[in-house]
Design a protein around this motif. Structure first.
Motif, mmCIF file in Angstrom:
data_model
loop_
_atom_site.group_PDB
_atom_site.id
_atom_site.type_symbol
_atom_site.label_atom_id
_atom_site.label_comp_id
_atom_site.label_asym_id
_atom_site.label_seq_id
_atom_site.Cartn_x
_atom_site.Cartn_y
_atom_site.Cartn_z
ATOM 1 N N SER A 26 30.997 -145.178 -2.683
ATOM 2 C CA SER A 26 30.429 -146.101 -3.663
ATOM 3 C C SER A 26 30.092 -145.361 -4.946
ATOM 4 O O SER A 26 29.775 -144.165 -4.919
ATOM 5 N N CYS A 27 30.157 -146.087 -6.063
ATOM 6 C CA CYS A 27 29.906 -145.478 -7.373
ATOM 7 C C CYS A 27 29.035 -146.406 -8.203
ATOM 8 O O CYS A 27 29.092 -147.633 -8.060
ATOM 9 N N ARG A 28 28.276 -145.802 -9.096
ATOM 10 C CA ARG A 28 27.468 -146.578 -10.033
ATOM 11 C C ARG A 28 28.115 -146.537 -11.411
ATOM 12 O O ARG A 28 28.542 -145.478 -11.879
ATOM 13 N N PHE A 29 28.201 -147.710 -12.034
ATOM 14 C CA PHE A 29 28.752 -147.844 -13.371
ATOM 15 C C PHE A 29 27.749 -148.552 -14.269
ATOM 16 O O PHE A 29 27.025 -149.456 -13.814
ATOM 17 N N SER A 30 27.728 -148.120 -15.541
ATOM 18 C CA SER A 30 26.860 -148.736 -16.533
ATOM 19 C C SER A 30 27.720 -149.573 -17.470
ATOM 20 O O SER A 30 28.754 -149.114 -17.958
ATOM 21 N N HIS A 31 27.280 -150.825 -17.726
ATOM 22 C CA HIS A 31 28.045 -151.708 -18.614
ATOM 23 C C HIS A 31 27.117 -152.787 -19.156
ATOM 24 O O HIS A 31 26.360 -153.411 -18.408
ATOM 25 N N GLY A 32 27.151 -152.965 -20.463
ATOM 26 C CA GLY A 32 26.306 -153.994 -21.073
ATOM 27 C C GLY A 32 24.823 -153.778 -20.865
ATOM 28 O O GLY A 32 24.057 -154.749 -20.758
ATOM 29 N N GLY A 33 24.422 -152.523 -20.794
ATOM 30 C CA GLY A 33 23.008 -152.217 -20.619
ATOM 31 C C GLY A 33 22.530 -152.287 -19.186
ATOM 32 O O GLY A 33 21.355 -152.006 -18.907
ATOM 33 N N GLU A 34 23.401 -152.613 -18.245
ATOM 34 C CA GLU A 34 23.033 -152.719 -16.831
ATOM 35 C C GLU A 34 23.808 -151.686 -16.016
ATOM 36 O O GLU A 34 24.943 -151.345 -16.339
ATOM 37 N N THR A 35 23.177 -151.198 -14.951
ATOM 38 C CA THR A 35 23.838 -150.280 -14.036
ATOM 39 C C THR A 35 24.016 -150.968 -12.688
ATOM 40 O O THR A 35 23.053 -151.507 -12.129
ATOM 41 N N GLU A 36 25.255 -150.959 -12.182
ATOM 42 C CA GLU A 36 25.564 -151.667 -10.947
ATOM 43 C C GLU A 36 26.320 -150.742 -9.999
ATOM 44 O O GLU A 36 27.110 -149.902 -10.434
ATOM 45 N N THR A 37 26.070 -150.905 -8.700
ATOM 46 C CA THR A 37 26.745 -150.115 -7.682
ATOM 47 C C THR A 37 27.946 -150.886 -7.137
ATOM 48 O O THR A 37 27.845 -152.079 -6.837
#
Length: 498
Positions: free
Chosen positions: A202-213
């Motif tokens: 699993s990886c965490r990505f940041s996009h649009g000010g939010e971080t999602e796993t």
């Protein structure tokens, strides 16, 4: 040794010889029954032996850690051989061994044709953009993958930069170079049957000010599908050889290779191209600008760059502005190295190459032969100090009416770097992207490994006192931010430069 011959020797870099003819494994070689553990053990041991026998670093007093690095690389490869069960384990262990040298002139080449390693991906690819790894290609039908432009934070708790270093850099080498990261960063979320890089969960990505796993769903991707995506992301344009006069009178000379081997495609193209340039010398010198396009040029022979310098700037200007020669060149005196240079001498003599090139090769053969007979590890080709000149005369006039731009990309290495060194000393301005870099270990040859599936590329000499540092790239005065393959955009951008 004559000083002018020293300058020629310093500027010349031999192209790698063609691999010895051998039976090419069939398309299904990857899946054929084979003891891959023993194959890796034999190839890694032979690789180690070739380095010890022929690499100039083994006896280099200025690189005392070299021998230990060779031995450590073999130790890791043998540890992996003990648990290797397939072709992927064999190949990527050898890649890691050669990458551990952090030297673009030590390489491993796959000889087997007609098949590629099965590759898996999680439905997206990232590339390095500045200091970040961002999603640049994705399966648009899969809603579970991160969106385009999302920035990678970490995977399984490992930060993005460390992931890239461990999963790509460890198998490519020189990961500290911008060029390596530009060329290979898209490998982060590909696994071409490499058992030494377990697939992330699993990886965490940041996009649009939010971080999602995101949980990763790894699956097979077909070669054609993958190559299409990678070609879209590629930063490896390779224009055709040619000399074009643009609508405003500027001249654009494309030089995608400096291969010096007679009969090679590059050699066949360069001979008439330089003859054409010489015929157009007056037009080149009066042009509002000249662009020397080195995109896709990974090196070859520095003979070509000196010839181009002479056409553009002339003998007097080149003599007055050529960088000082290296202090000396030391050739590693192995039988295998000597045989390769003897082969060049024979080939150049038969092909009617210039007397200077033939004389240079003959002197190396004679020097290496004598040193070998004396049991010396090197033959030292020392630069002589030219005799003191009288009162300096008036400096030669700059023959170029407009600027000369040297367009580089991350592929530029070896003799391409020599060209940039020389032309910038002439007064040219580097533009485009940062180049690759090379060590002071130069002039490569190839050696087959016992499996017949791969060949080792190994340098034969070391430069002493080279002005450009070890693994130091050339950085452009003007950086092009767009795709390096967009020729129209590049031409329009060059017109805006000072």
């Amino acid at each position: 040794m004559n000083p002018s011959r020293v300058a020629l020797a310093v500027l010349t870099l031999l192209a790698a010889p063609a691999a010895a003819a051998q039976e090419s494994p069939g398309a299904s070689w990857i899946d054929q029954p084979r003891d891959w553990s023993e194959t890796l053990r034999a190839d890694a041991t032979a690789l180690h032996a070739a380095i010890i026998d022929s690499h100039p670093g083994v006896y280099d007093s200025l690189n005392p850690e070299f021998r230990a690095r060779v031995d450590a690389g073999l130790a890791v490869a043998l540890e992996r051989a003990a648990v290797t069960t397939d072709a992927g384990g064999w190949w990527w262990a050898l890649r890691a061994f050669t990458a551990s040298f952090d030297d673009g002139h030590v390489q491993i080449n796959l000889k087997a044709q007609g098949a590629g390693f099965p590759t898996r991906w999680p439905g997206f690819l990232t590339v390095r953009d500045g200091a970040e790894h961002v999603v640049a290609s994705r399966d648009e039908t899969d809603a579970s993958v991160p969106p385009a432009g999302a920035r990678l934070v970490d995977c399984d708790g490992v930060p993005a930069d460390r992931l890239a270093a461990e999963r790509i850099g460890a198998f490519r080498g020189r990961w500290f170079l911008e060029s390596q990261q530009a060329l290979f960063s898209d490998w982060l979320f590909m696994n071409a049957s490499n058992p030494w890089t377990p697939e992330m969960r699993s990886c965490r990505f940041s996009h649009g000010g939010e971080t999602e796993t995101y949980a990763l769903n790894w699956r097979r991707i077909e070669p054609a599908h993958l190559s299409g995506r990678r070609n879209t992301l590629a930063q490896r344009p390779r224009p055709e050889f040619g000399l074009r006069v643009l609508d405003d009178g500027a001249v654009w000379m494309s030089l995608p290779s400096f291969n010096g081997a007679p009969g090679s495609d590059a050699h066949t193209a360069l001979v008439p191209l330089l003859a054409d340039a010489a015929d157009r010398q007056a037009a080149l010198r009066s042009a509002p600008r000249v662009v020397l396009d080195l995109r896709g040029n990974g090196g070859g022979s520095s003979h070509w760059s000196r010839e181009i310098a002479l056409i553009l700037w002339g003998e007097e200007w080149v003599r007055a502005h050529t960088p000082p020669p290296v202090e000396a060149i030391e050739w590693r005196t192995s039988d295998a190295n000597l045989a390769v240079v003897q082969g060049y001498l024979d080939e150049w003599t038969a092909a009617g190459e210039s007397a200077e090139r033939i004389g240079w090769a003959r002197e190396i053969v004679e020097g290496m032969t004598a040193a070998r007979a004396a049991g010396l590890p090197y033959w030292r080709d020392a630069a002589e100090v030219p005799p003191a000149a009288g009162e300096p005369g008036a400096p030669p006039a700059q023959p170029m009416a407009g600027p000369v731009y040297v367009l580089t990309d991350p592929v530029c290495s070896s003799a391409c770097l020599d060209a940039v060194d020389l032309w910038k000393a002439m007064g040219a301005v580097q533009i485009g992207r940062e180049t690759s870099a090379d060590t002071v270990y130069m002039d490569v040859r190839e050696e087959a490994l016992p499996s017949g599936l791969a060949g080792l590329v190994i340098p034969m000499k070391v430069w002493r006192g080279r002005p450009r540092g070890n693994n130091e790239p050339q950085r452009p005065a003007h950086v092009f931010a767009g795709p390096m393959g967009d020729a129209a955009a590049l031409e329009a951008w060059v017109r805006t430069l000072p």
